[in-house]
Scaffold this motif. Structure first.
Motif, PDB file in Angstrom:
ATOM      1  N   VAL A  57       0.863  -1.174   0.000  1.00 36.52           N
ATOM      2  CA  VAL A  57       0.000   0.000   0.000  1.00 36.52           C
ATOM      3  C   VAL A  57       0.898   1.222   0.000  1.00 36.52           C
ATOM      4  O   VAL A  57       1.475   1.576   1.022  1.00 36.52           O
ATOM      5  CB  VAL A  57      -0.929   0.014   1.243  1.00 36.52           C
ATOM      6  CG1 VAL A  57      -1.854   1.211   1.200  1.00 36.52           C
ATOM      7  CG2 VAL A  57      -1.710  -1.274   1.336  1.00 36.52           C
ATOM      8  N   THR A  62     -11.703  -2.449  -8.684  1.00 36.11           N
ATOM      9  CA  THR A  62     -11.293  -2.082 -10.031  1.00 36.11           C
ATOM     10  C   THR A  62      -9.839  -2.507 -10.196  1.00 36.11           C
ATOM     11  O   THR A  62      -8.993  -2.141  -9.377  1.00 36.11           O
ATOM     12  CB  THR A  62     -11.408  -0.557 -10.255  1.00 36.11           C
ATOM     13  OG1 THR A  62     -12.739  -0.147  -9.962  1.00 36.11           O
ATOM     14  CG2 THR A  62     -11.043  -0.194 -11.671  1.00 36.11           C
ATOM     15  N   ASN A  78      -6.426  -2.142 -11.913  1.00 40.68           N
ATOM     16  CA  ASN A  78      -5.655  -1.167 -12.677  1.00 40.68           C
ATOM     17  C   ASN A  78      -4.535  -1.890 -13.418  1.00 40.68           C
ATOM     18  O   ASN A  78      -3.910  -2.790 -12.864  1.00 40.68           O
ATOM     19  CB  ASN A  78      -5.061  -0.107 -11.746  1.00 40.68           C
ATOM     20  CG  ASN A  78      -6.140   0.573 -10.920  1.00 40.68           C
ATOM     21  OD1 ASN A  78      -7.179   0.928 -11.428  1.00 40.68           O
ATOM     22  ND2 ASN A  78      -5.902   0.712  -9.639  1.00 40.68           N
ATOM     23  N   SER A  87      -2.577  -3.398  -9.984  1.00 45.60           N
ATOM     24  CA  SER A  87      -3.038  -3.024  -8.644  1.00 45.60           C
ATOM     25  C   SER A  87      -4.556  -3.031  -8.606  1.00 45.60           C
ATOM     26  O   SER A  87      -5.218  -3.177  -9.628  1.00 45.60           O
ATOM     27  CB  SER A  87      -2.508  -1.639  -8.271  1.00 45.60           C
ATOM     28  OG  SER A  87      -2.997  -0.680  -9.182  1.00 45.60           O
ATOM     29  N   ILE A  88      -5.092  -2.869  -7.411  1.00 46.47           N
ATOM     30  CA  ILE A  88      -6.541  -2.867  -7.213  1.00 46.47           C
ATOM     31  C   ILE A  88      -6.937  -1.585  -6.491  1.00 46.47           C
ATOM     32  O   ILE A  88      -6.278  -1.165  -5.550  1.00 46.47           O
ATOM     33  CB  ILE A  88      -6.991  -4.086  -6.391  1.00 46.47           C
ATOM     34  CG1 ILE A  88      -6.762  -5.362  -7.194  1.00 46.47           C
ATOM     35  CG2 ILE A  88      -8.450  -3.968  -5.982  1.00 46.47           C
ATOM     36  CD1 ILE A  88      -7.183  -6.619  -6.485  1.00 46.47           C
ATOM     37  N   SER A  89      -8.018  -0.993  -6.948  1.00 45.61           N
ATOM     38  CA  SER A  89      -8.616   0.158  -6.267  1.00 45.61           C
ATOM     39  C   SER A  89      -9.948  -0.272  -5.681  1.00 45.61           C
ATOM     40  O   SER A  89     -10.746  -0.912  -6.362  1.00 45.61           O
ATOM     41  CB  SER A  89      -8.854   1.304  -7.250  1.00 45.61           C
ATOM     42  OG  SER A  89      -7.648   1.802  -7.735  1.00 45.61           O
ATOM     43  N   THR A 128     -13.410   1.110  -4.481  1.00 47.23           N
ATOM     44  CA  THR A 128     -14.216   2.317  -4.628  1.00 47.23           C
ATOM     45  C   THR A 128     -15.551   2.113  -3.931  1.00 47.23           C
ATOM     46  O   THR A 128     -16.028   0.984  -3.774  1.00 47.23           O
ATOM     47  CB  THR A 128     -14.469   2.653  -6.114  1.00 47.23           C
ATOM     48  OG1 THR A 128     -15.124   1.556  -6.735  1.00 47.23           O
ATOM     49  CG2 THR A 128     -13.174   2.949  -6.829  1.00 47.23           C
ATOM     50  N   GLU A 151     -12.543   6.568  -4.923  1.00 44.37           N
ATOM     51  CA  GLU A 151     -11.544   5.585  -4.508  1.00 44.37           C
ATOM     52  C   GLU A 151     -11.238   5.776  -3.031  1.00 44.37           C
ATOM     53  O   GLU A 151     -10.916   6.861  -2.586  1.00 44.37           O
ATOM     54  CB  GLU A 151     -10.261   5.749  -5.317  1.00 44.37           C
ATOM     55  CG  GLU A 151      -9.202   4.724  -4.969  1.00 44.37           C
ATOM     56  CD  GLU A 151      -7.944   4.877  -5.786  1.00 44.37           C
ATOM     57  OE1 GLU A 151      -6.924   5.267  -5.189  1.00 44.37           O
ATOM     58  OE2 GLU A 151      -7.979   4.620  -6.990  1.00 44.37           O
ATOM     59  N   TYR A 177      -9.296   3.148  -1.310  1.00 40.79           N
ATOM     60  CA  TYR A 177      -8.080   2.414  -0.985  1.00 40.79           C
ATOM     61  C   TYR A 177      -7.454   1.892  -2.264  1.00 40.79           C
ATOM     62  O   TYR A 177      -8.158   1.558  -3.219  1.00 40.79           O
ATOM     63  CB  TYR A 177      -8.417   1.243  -0.055  1.00 40.79           C
ATOM     64  CG  TYR A 177      -7.304   0.865   0.883  1.00 40.79           C
ATOM     65  CD1 TYR A 177      -6.934   1.695   1.924  1.00 40.79           C
ATOM     66  CD2 TYR A 177      -6.615  -0.328   0.732  1.00 40.79           C
ATOM     67  CE1 TYR A 177      -5.916   1.358   2.792  1.00 40.79           C
ATOM     68  CE2 TYR A 177      -5.600  -0.681   1.600  1.00 40.79           C
ATOM     69  CZ  TYR A 177      -5.256   0.167   2.628  1.00 40.79           C
ATOM     70  OH  TYR A 177      -4.242  -0.171   3.482  1.00 40.79           O
ATOM     71  N   HIS A 178      -6.119   1.836  -2.273  1.00 45.08           N
ATOM     72  CA  HIS A 178      -5.374   1.395  -3.448  1.00 45.08           C
ATOM     73  C   HIS A 178      -4.232   0.498  -2.972  1.00 45.08           C
ATOM     74  O   HIS A 178      -3.473   0.896  -2.086  1.00 45.08           O
ATOM     75  CB  HIS A 178      -4.824   2.625  -4.191  1.00 45.08           C
ATOM     76  CG  HIS A 178      -4.161   2.289  -5.471  1.00 45.08           C
ATOM     77  ND1 HIS A 178      -4.846   2.206  -6.647  1.00 45.08           N
ATOM     78  CD2 HIS A 178      -2.871   1.996  -5.759  1.00 45.08           C
ATOM     79  CE1 HIS A 178      -3.997   1.890  -7.613  1.00 45.08           C
ATOM     80  NE2 HIS A 178      -2.792   1.759  -7.088  1.00 45.08           N
TER      81      HIS A 178
END
Length: 123
Positions: free
Chosen positions: A5, A45, A47, A60-62, A64, A76, A78-79
């Motif tokens: 993260v 989502t 990426n 990566s993952i977002s 939302t 969004e 968290y990423h």
């Protein structure tokens, strides 16, 4: 699974209804951060991977969530980059979400409590 993260390493725990992220901000000094999200309230989502030559990063993952009652506007919250791969993580979370939102009366369980199937016909 392990996650990245930003610049902090951490661990992601998935329960039947929540996703919990535990990250260490500065490993030597200490400082932990915990984020908890309801699986029902967030959308994933994926990426695409970074194409930078100096620091290529995997997909990566977002996470939302909708910011208004109409689910059109999303923000969004968290990423992260999961260690098991973004697509595999997203598919696993999709299965957990499907079981969570399914009507408990339609789930077919064994006598010991295990899930046999959750659709009309077994495969």
């Amino acid at each position: 699974c392990n996650v990245l993260v930003g610049n902090a390493a951490g661990t992601c725990f998935i329960t039947s209804s929540h996703i919990l992220f535990h990250t260490q901000l500065v490993p030597i000094i200490g400082g932990d951060k915990v984020h908890l999200f309801s699986i029902k309230d967030v959308e994933l989502t994926i990426n695409p991977p970074s194409k930078a030559m100096l620091s290529p990063l995997p997909a990566s993952i977002s996470l939302t969530t909708s910011i208004s009652r109409s689910k059109v506007t999303r923000e969004e919250v968290y990423h992260f980059i999961p260690s098991i791969g973004a697509r595999r993580f997203a598919k696993f979370l999709e299965v957990v979400r499907d079981v969570l939102v399914e009507n408990p009366d339609t789930l077919k369980l064994t006598e010991r409590g295990g899930l046999i199937y959750m659709y009309d016909e077994p495969k």
